[in-house]
Design a protein around this motif. Structure first.
Motif, PDB file in Angstrom:
ATOM      1  N   LEU A  50      45.084  22.553  46.952  1.00 40.95           N
ATOM      2  CA  LEU A  50      45.110  23.985  46.702  1.00 40.95           C
ATOM      3  C   LEU A  50      44.068  24.666  47.577  1.00 40.95           C
ATOM      4  CD1 LEU A  50      45.200  24.127  42.790  1.00 40.95           C
ATOM      5  CD2 LEU A  50      47.140  24.103  44.364  1.00 40.95           C
ATOM      6  N   VAL A  51      44.409  25.826  48.107  1.00 43.60           N
ATOM      7  CA  VAL A  51      43.443  26.710  48.743  1.00 43.60           C
ATOM      8  C   VAL A  51      43.192  27.849  47.767  1.00 43.60           C
ATOM      9  CG1 VAL A  51      42.934  28.181  50.729  1.00 43.60           C
ATOM     10  CG2 VAL A  51      44.315  26.107  51.029  1.00 43.60           C
ATOM     11  N   VAL A  52      41.961  27.935  47.257  1.00 44.50           N
ATOM     12  CA  VAL A  52      41.694  28.875  46.176  1.00 44.50           C
ATOM     13  C   VAL A  52      40.536  29.808  46.508  1.00 44.50           C
ATOM     14  CG1 VAL A  52      42.580  27.319  44.400  1.00 44.50           C
ATOM     15  CG2 VAL A  52      40.156  27.254  45.002  1.00 44.50           C
ATOM     16  N   ILE A  53      40.585  30.993  45.934  1.00 40.45           N
ATOM     17  CA  ILE A  53      39.465  31.932  45.915  1.00 40.45           C
ATOM     18  C   ILE A  53      39.145  32.147  44.443  1.00 40.45           C
ATOM     19  CG2 ILE A  53      38.659  34.244  46.517  1.00 40.45           C
ATOM     20  CD1 ILE A  53      40.773  34.224  48.768  1.00 40.45           C
ATOM     21  N   GLU A  54      37.947  31.736  44.027  1.00 36.51           N
ATOM     22  CA  GLU A  54      37.620  31.634  42.613  1.00 36.51           C
ATOM     23  C   GLU A  54      36.606  32.687  42.169  1.00 36.51           C
ATOM     24  OE1 GLU A  54      38.158  26.880  41.921  1.00 36.51           O
ATOM     25  OE2 GLU A  54      36.434  27.500  43.147  1.00 36.51           O
ATOM     26  N   GLN A  55      36.261  32.631  40.877  1.00 36.65           N
ATOM     27  CA  GLN A  55      35.218  33.442  40.236  1.00 36.65           C
ATOM     28  C   GLN A  55      35.579  34.927  40.139  1.00 36.65           C
ATOM     29  OE1 GLN A  55      31.956  31.931  42.920  1.00 36.65           O
ATOM     30  NE2 GLN A  55      30.924  31.600  40.961  1.00 36.65           N
ATOM     31  N   LEU A  56      36.850  35.255  40.248  1.00 35.07           N
ATOM     32  CA  LEU A  56      37.247  36.655  40.149  1.00 35.07           C
ATOM     33  C   LEU A  56      37.143  37.137  38.706  1.00 35.07           C
ATOM     34  CD1 LEU A  56      40.025  36.166  42.713  1.00 35.07           C
ATOM     35  CD2 LEU A  56      38.174  37.815  42.974  1.00 35.07           C
ATOM     36  N   ALA A  57      36.678  38.365  38.545  1.00 34.00           N
ATOM     37  CA  ALA A  57      36.275  38.844  37.222  1.00 34.00           C
ATOM     38  C   ALA A  57      37.451  39.064  36.286  1.00 34.00           C
ATOM     39  CB  ALA A  57      35.465  40.132  37.371  1.00 34.00           C
ATOM     40  N   THR A  58      38.543  39.612  36.791  1.00 34.76           N
ATOM     41  CA  THR A  58      39.694  39.951  35.951  1.00 34.76           C
ATOM     42  C   THR A  58      40.980  39.612  36.693  1.00 34.76           C
ATOM     43  OG1 THR A  58      39.941  42.201  36.815  1.00 34.76           O
ATOM     44  CG2 THR A  58      38.404  41.890  34.959  1.00 34.76           C
ATOM     45  N   GLN A  59      42.082  39.668  35.963  1.00 37.99           N
ATOM     46  CA  GLN A  59      43.386  39.472  36.596  1.00 37.99           C
ATOM     47  C   GLN A  59      43.632  40.549  37.643  1.00 37.99           C
ATOM     48  OE1 GLN A  59      46.630  39.410  33.819  1.00 37.99           O
ATOM     49  NE2 GLN A  59      48.151  38.846  35.357  1.00 37.99           N
ATOM     50  N   GLU A  60      43.195  41.775  37.372  1.00 37.97           N
ATOM     51  CA  GLU A  60      43.369  42.873  38.326  1.00 37.97           C
ATOM     52  C   GLU A  60      42.593  42.608  39.612  1.00 37.97           C
ATOM     53  OE1 GLU A  60      42.643  43.229  35.100  1.00 37.97           O
ATOM     54  OE2 GLU A  60      44.600  44.000  34.448  1.00 37.97           O
ATOM     55  N   ASP A  61      41.388  42.053  39.480  1.00 37.19           N
ATOM     56  CA  ASP A  61      40.604  41.720  40.673  1.00 37.19           C
ATOM     57  C   ASP A  61      41.301  40.641  41.498  1.00 37.19           C
ATOM     58  OD1 ASP A  61      38.091  43.328  40.486  1.00 37.19           O
ATOM     59  OD2 ASP A  61      37.910  42.289  38.580  1.00 37.19           O
ATOM     60  N   ALA A  62      41.847  39.641  40.817  1.00 28.77           N
ATOM     61  CA  ALA A  62      42.549  38.572  41.528  1.00 28.77           C
ATOM     62  C   ALA A  62      43.793  39.107  42.218  1.00 28.77           C
ATOM     63  CB  ALA A  62      42.911  37.451  40.554  1.00 28.77           C
ATOM     64  N   GLN A  63      44.538  39.956  41.544  1.00 31.41           N
ATOM     65  CA  GLN A  63      45.744  40.529  42.141  1.00 31.41           C
ATOM     66  C   GLN A  63      45.391  41.379  43.347  1.00 31.41           C
ATOM     67  OE1 GLN A  63      48.878  39.735  41.066  1.00 31.41           O
ATOM     68  NE2 GLN A  63      49.578  40.801  42.939  1.00 31.41           N
ATOM     69  N   PHE A  64      44.286  42.101  43.267  1.00 26.42           N
ATOM     70  CA  PHE A  64      43.834  42.926  44.390  1.00 26.42           C
ATOM     71  C   PHE A  64      43.540  42.055  45.608  1.00 26.42           C
ATOM     72  CE2 PHE A  64      40.717  45.132  46.959  1.00 26.42           C
ATOM     73  CZ  PHE A  64      41.168  46.444  46.962  1.00 26.42           C
TER      74      PHE A  64
END
Length: 307
Positions: free
Chosen positions: A275-289
């Motif tokens: 997996l190529v991941v970007i982690e530690q995002l605060a909320t689902q909205e932040d991850a979607q952004f």
């Protein structure tokens, strides 16, 4: 409400709210370059991606828990922001399109207090420095922030500054700062809302006071924007940019994302997949952004999930 009370209430509310909601204490992290003293580093507390150290040709993306030490430059992109904690507890906030050079960072704990000496250079963008009552009691600081035409001396205070191609500016929210200017000599900003600006192509102007609208603009310029790609130390969301059995492809996609300023990492997914991941995002909205921002990067086939 008079101006002094307005700025005291507004500044305290914004600092306390942001800290309680989105900025948990940073975890210790090893510095990425040589530092002086065991604690001579600033901890990354929150990132509105993308932000990085290094140059445009060799970017090292920043994530919560990372550290910044002397001889490093910190960059934020358009729409980005960064929160750093100094060794004695003070907070530095950087707004979008900001370039800060850490030219000196030294720590002395011999007296039982954390004494920090630092020289910073704001080459472009927006900067805010705030010292809480706890940090004031637990530490001491001798910090200078250089702009294009002035140097701001800090002992313990809450102030904002900026620099761009047209002007330098400094505004005090609480406490006082000394502004050593090239054209006007030594200036003292010691009352809330005191405001100094030097427009390079105009005659010098005396220190004045910022209006409520200006103060709101100054405060907003360095604030983390919820839902805008924010990562925090205990963020529970992630972007899975790619799931693949091809390790070379995973490395290439991660490299492209890191070159763009996003802290992509490789994680094993079992059955030979990566997996190529970007982690530690605060909320689902932040991850979607973030997913929407990286969608154009070659090889990204992303989804959002809980970590």
């Amino acid at each position: 409400m008079n101006r002094r009370n307005w700025i005291a209430r507004t500044g305290a509310t914004m600092v306390a709210g942001a800290t309680a909601a989105t900025l948990p204490a940073a975890q210790a992290a090893a510095p990425r370059s040589a530092s002086r003293g065991p604690l001579a580093r600033m901890a990354v507390e929150a990132v509105q991606m993308p932000a990085w150290t290094g140059t445009d040709d060799a970017r090292e993306p920043l994530a919560p828990g990372d550290a910044v030490s002397r001889s490093q430059e910190v960059h934020t992109a358009a729409g980005a922001a960064l929160v750093l904690r100094m060794p004695e507890g003070s907070i530095i906030r950087l707004g979008e399109k900001t370039l800060l050079s850490v030219q000196r960072l030294e720590v002395d704990t011999a007296t039982g207090r954390t004494a920090v000496r630092s020289q910073l250079k704001l080459l472009e963008g927006f900067f805010r420095f705030a010292t809480s009552s706890v940090a004031k009691a637990a530490g001491a600081r001798e910090i200078e922030v250089s702009l294009r035409t002035a140097t701001v001396g800090i002992r313990g205070t809450d102030f904002w500054s900026m620099t761009d191609a047209a002007h330098d500016a400094v505004c005090i929210f609480e406490g006082k700062v000394a502004v050593a200017s090239q054209d006007q000599g030594e200036l003292s900003l010691d009352k809330p809302t005191a405001f100094w600006a030097r427009f390079f192509e105009k005659p010098v102007q005396p220190v004045g006071n910022a209006t409520p609208d200006q103060l709101a603009t100054f405060l907003n310029s360095t604030e983390i924007k919820p839902g805008g790609g924010v990562a925090i130390t205990d963020g529970a969301w992630r972007v899975v940019a790619l799931r693949t059995a091809n390790s070379r492809e995973a490395l290439q996609v991660a490299g492209r994302l890191r070159a763009a300023g996003y802290p992509a990492r490789l994680r094993g997914a079992g059955t030979g997949s990566s997996l190529v991941v970007i982690e530690q995002l605060a909320t689902q909205e932040d991850a979607q952004f973030v997913l929407e921002r990286i969608a154009s990067v070659q090889g990204v086939q992303g989804t959002v999930s809980r970590a």
